[in-house]
Design a protein around this motif. Structure first.
Motif, PDB file in Angstrom:
ATOM      1  N   TYR A  75       0.866  -1.192   0.000  1.00  0.00           N
ATOM      2  CA  TYR A  75       0.000   0.000   0.000  1.00  0.00           C
ATOM      3  C   TYR A  75       0.896   1.233   0.000  1.00  0.00           C
ATOM      4  O   TYR A  75       2.070   1.147   0.393  1.00  0.00           O
ATOM      5  CB  TYR A  75      -0.881   0.005   1.255  1.00  0.00           C
ATOM      6  CG  TYR A  75      -2.070  -0.932   1.182  1.00  0.00           C
ATOM      7  CD1 TYR A  75      -3.353  -0.434   0.986  1.00  0.00           C
ATOM      8  CD2 TYR A  75      -1.908  -2.303   1.294  1.00  0.00           C
ATOM      9  CE1 TYR A  75      -4.452  -1.277   0.914  1.00  0.00           C
ATOM     10  CE2 TYR A  75      -2.998  -3.157   1.214  1.00  0.00           C
ATOM     11  CZ  TYR A  75      -4.270  -2.639   1.030  1.00  0.00           C
ATOM     12  OH  TYR A  75      -5.352  -3.479   0.948  1.00  0.00           O
TER      13      TYR A  75
ATOM     14  N   HIS B 268      -0.803 -14.643  11.934  1.00  0.00           N
ATOM     15  CA  HIS B 268      -1.577 -15.792  11.449  1.00  0.00           C
ATOM     16  C   HIS B 268      -1.384 -16.069   9.956  1.00  0.00           C
ATOM     17  O   HIS B 268      -2.169 -16.783   9.355  1.00  0.00           O
ATOM     18  CB  HIS B 268      -3.067 -15.565  11.738  1.00  0.00           C
ATOM     19  CG  HIS B 268      -3.413 -15.598  13.183  1.00  0.00           C
ATOM     20  ND1 HIS B 268      -3.335 -16.743  13.948  1.00  0.00           N
ATOM     21  CD2 HIS B 268      -3.814 -14.613  14.025  1.00  0.00           C
ATOM     22  CE1 HIS B 268      -3.694 -16.469  15.191  1.00  0.00           C
ATOM     23  NE2 HIS B 268      -3.981 -15.177  15.262  1.00  0.00           N
TER      24      HIS B 268
ATOM     25  N   SER C 177      -1.391 -15.121  -4.839  1.00  0.00           N
ATOM     26  CA  SER C 177      -1.404 -16.567  -4.562  1.00  0.00           C
ATOM     27  C   SER C 177      -2.729 -16.959  -3.922  1.00  0.00           C
ATOM     28  O   SER C 177      -3.257 -18.050  -4.188  1.00  0.00           O
ATOM     29  CB  SER C 177      -0.259 -16.939  -3.622  1.00  0.00           C
ATOM     30  OG  SER C 177       0.970 -16.575  -4.185  1.00  0.00           O
TER      31      SER C 177
HETATM   32  C1  LIG Z   1      -2.487 -11.766   1.341  1.00  0.00           C
HETATM   33  C2  LIG Z   1      -2.796 -12.342   2.727  1.00  0.00           C
HETATM   34  C3  LIG Z   1      -4.220 -11.946   3.122  1.00  0.00           C
HETATM   35  C4  LIG Z   1      -2.672 -13.885   2.666  1.00  0.00           C
HETATM   36  O1  LIG Z   1      -3.081 -14.382   3.929  1.00  0.00           O
HETATM   37  P1  LIG Z   1      -2.719 -15.830   4.496  1.00  0.00           P
HETATM   38  O2  LIG Z   1      -3.759 -16.213   5.478  1.00  0.00           O
HETATM   39  O3  LIG Z   1      -1.296 -15.859   4.920  1.00  0.00           O
HETATM   40  O4  LIG Z   1      -2.867 -16.733   3.159  1.00  0.00           O
HETATM   41  P2  LIG Z   1      -3.104 -18.324   3.122  1.00  0.00           P
HETATM   42  O5  LIG Z   1      -2.294 -18.969   4.194  1.00  0.00           O
HETATM   43  O6  LIG Z   1      -4.563 -18.608   3.080  1.00  0.00           O
HETATM   44  O7  LIG Z   1      -2.467 -18.658   1.715  1.00  0.00           O
HETATM   45  C5  LIG Z   1      -3.229 -18.699   0.508  1.00  0.00           C
HETATM   46  C6  LIG Z   1      -2.295 -19.164  -0.612  1.00  0.00           C
HETATM   47  O8  LIG Z   1      -1.338 -18.139  -0.884  1.00  0.00           O
HETATM   48  C7  LIG Z   1      -0.015 -18.615  -0.655  1.00  0.00           C
HETATM   49  N1  LIG Z   1       0.712 -17.514  -0.010  1.00  0.00           N
HETATM   50  C8  LIG Z   1       0.278 -16.723   1.011  1.00  0.00           C
HETATM   51  N2  LIG Z   1       1.220 -15.807   1.309  1.00  0.00           N
HETATM   52  C9  LIG Z   1       2.248 -16.016   0.449  1.00  0.00           C
HETATM   53  C10 LIG Z   1       3.499 -15.394   0.253  1.00  0.00           C
HETATM   54  N3  LIG Z   1       3.888 -14.356   1.026  1.00  0.00           N
HETATM   55  N4  LIG Z   1       4.305 -15.855  -0.717  1.00  0.00           N
HETATM   56  C11 LIG Z   1       3.934 -16.887  -1.513  1.00  0.00           C
HETATM   57  N5  LIG Z   1       2.733 -17.534  -1.384  1.00  0.00           N
HETATM   58  C12 LIG Z   1       1.918 -17.108  -0.411  1.00  0.00           C
HETATM   59  C13 LIG Z   1      -0.166 -19.813   0.258  1.00  0.00           C
HETATM   60  O9  LIG Z   1       0.899 -20.722   0.129  1.00  0.00           O
HETATM   61  C14 LIG Z   1      -1.491 -20.400  -0.239  1.00  0.00           C
HETATM   62  O10 LIG Z   1      -1.289 -21.118  -1.437  1.00  0.00           O
HETATM   63  P3  LIG Z   1      -1.805 -22.661  -1.570  1.00  0.00           P
HETATM   64  O11 LIG Z   1      -3.305 -22.589  -1.506  1.00  0.00           O
HETATM   65  O12 LIG Z   1      -1.283 -23.070  -2.905  1.00  0.00           O
HETATM   66  O13 LIG Z   1      -1.212 -23.376  -0.405  1.00  0.00           O
HETATM   67  C15 LIG Z   1      -1.769 -11.815   3.793  1.00  0.00           C
HETATM   68  O14 LIG Z   1      -0.466 -12.030   3.308  1.00  0.00           O
HETATM   69  C16 LIG Z   1      -1.947 -10.343   4.112  1.00  0.00           C
HETATM   70  O15 LIG Z   1      -2.736  -9.968   4.975  1.00  0.00           O
HETATM   71  N6  LIG Z   1      -1.192  -9.468   3.417  1.00  0.00           N
HETATM   72  C17 LIG Z   1      -1.236  -8.042   3.698  1.00  0.00           C
HETATM   73  C18 LIG Z   1      -2.508  -7.375   3.264  1.00  0.00           C
HETATM   74  C19 LIG Z   1      -2.671  -7.404   1.765  1.00  0.00           C
HETATM   75  O16 LIG Z   1      -1.741  -7.078   1.027  1.00  0.00           O
HETATM   76  N7  LIG Z   1      -3.865  -7.794   1.318  1.00  0.00           N
HETATM   77  C20 LIG Z   1      -4.185  -7.865  -0.096  1.00  0.00           C
HETATM   78  C21 LIG Z   1      -4.434  -6.521  -0.636  1.00  0.00           C
HETATM   79  S1  LIG Z   1      -4.603  -6.592  -2.417  1.00  0.00           S
END
Ligand SMILES: CC(C)(COP(=O)(O)OP(=O)(O)OC[C@H]1O[C@@H](n2cnc3c(N)ncnc32)[C@H](O)[C@@H]1OP(=O)(O)O)[C@@H](O)C(=O)NCCC(=O)NCCS
Length: 172
Positions: free
Chosen positions: A33, A98, A137
């Protein structure tokens, strides 16, 4: 309210402020962001969603752990300007304590199912800054495919992911 195996998604309340601020003020979480949110921006995020519930019947919902009630983030549907069109978008933010436990995927899938079961939309989108690997992802694990990338002053380049109703029907 939406229930999944481990989560309950419910509407935001003003009492979620402190837990949300912990997420939105964190520089690592907000690295894709323009800047982390201050308190004012965080409060506006909640009130924007309270307005969305009224106007559209959906918004970003609070994601809580079913076992403990802990607020761990948000996930839901908002209308977003994606390359000049207002489109329904699934968004998510999870507290970094988490990350990588499958919570975003579990919540996003429930929101995707909710959209196709409760609205007339035939395509649902997620879009993000091209550097946001966690976000795209999660879109892929939600059954979405990349459909577009475009120059976006806010994100430099935005990636757009989508799933159609037809594709969803072949999944469930
Ligand atoms: C994006 C976000 C919500 C993912 O949350 P999370 O609970 O860790 O995601 P999950 O554990 O459910 O992972 C979902 C998939 O993404 C992949 N993944 C998650 N984070 C990843 C990373 N940093 N790098 C690579 N892959 C990733 C996981 O391996 C999983 O893939 P799979 O289904 O093939 O196993 C979290 O990283 C976050 O809050 N980011 C900051 C806020 C943000 O940018 N939101 C999106 C705005 S556009």
């Amino acid at each position: 309210m939406i229930e999944t195996g481990r989560l309950i998604l419910r509407e935001y309340t003003l009492d979620d402020f402190d837990s949300l601020y912990e997420i939105m003020s964190d520089p690592e979480t907000m690295q894709h962001y323009p800047a982390p949110f201050d308190k004012d921006r965080t409060m506006k995020w909640i009130t924007w969603n309270l307005d969305n519930y009224e106007k559209y019947g959906f918004g970003l919902w609070a994601v809580t752990l079913k076992d403990t009630g802990e607020f761990i983030g948000d996930c839901g549907i908002t209308l977003q300007d994606i390359d000049g069109e207002m489109l329904p978008e699934i968004g998510y933010h999870i507290n970094k304590k988490h990350w990588r436990k499958g919570y975003a995927k579990e919540a996003a899938r429930a929101c995707r199912d909710w959209v196709f079961e409760n609205t007339e939309y035939n395509t649902i989108y997620s879009y993000m800054k091209y550097t946001n690997i966690g976000s795209y992802s999660t879109a892929v694990s939600n059954g979405m495919k990349k459909v577009k990338e475009y120059p976006d002053p806010k994100n430099t380049i935005s990636y757009v992911y989508a799933i159609t109703r037809e594709e969803w029907e072949s999944l469930v």
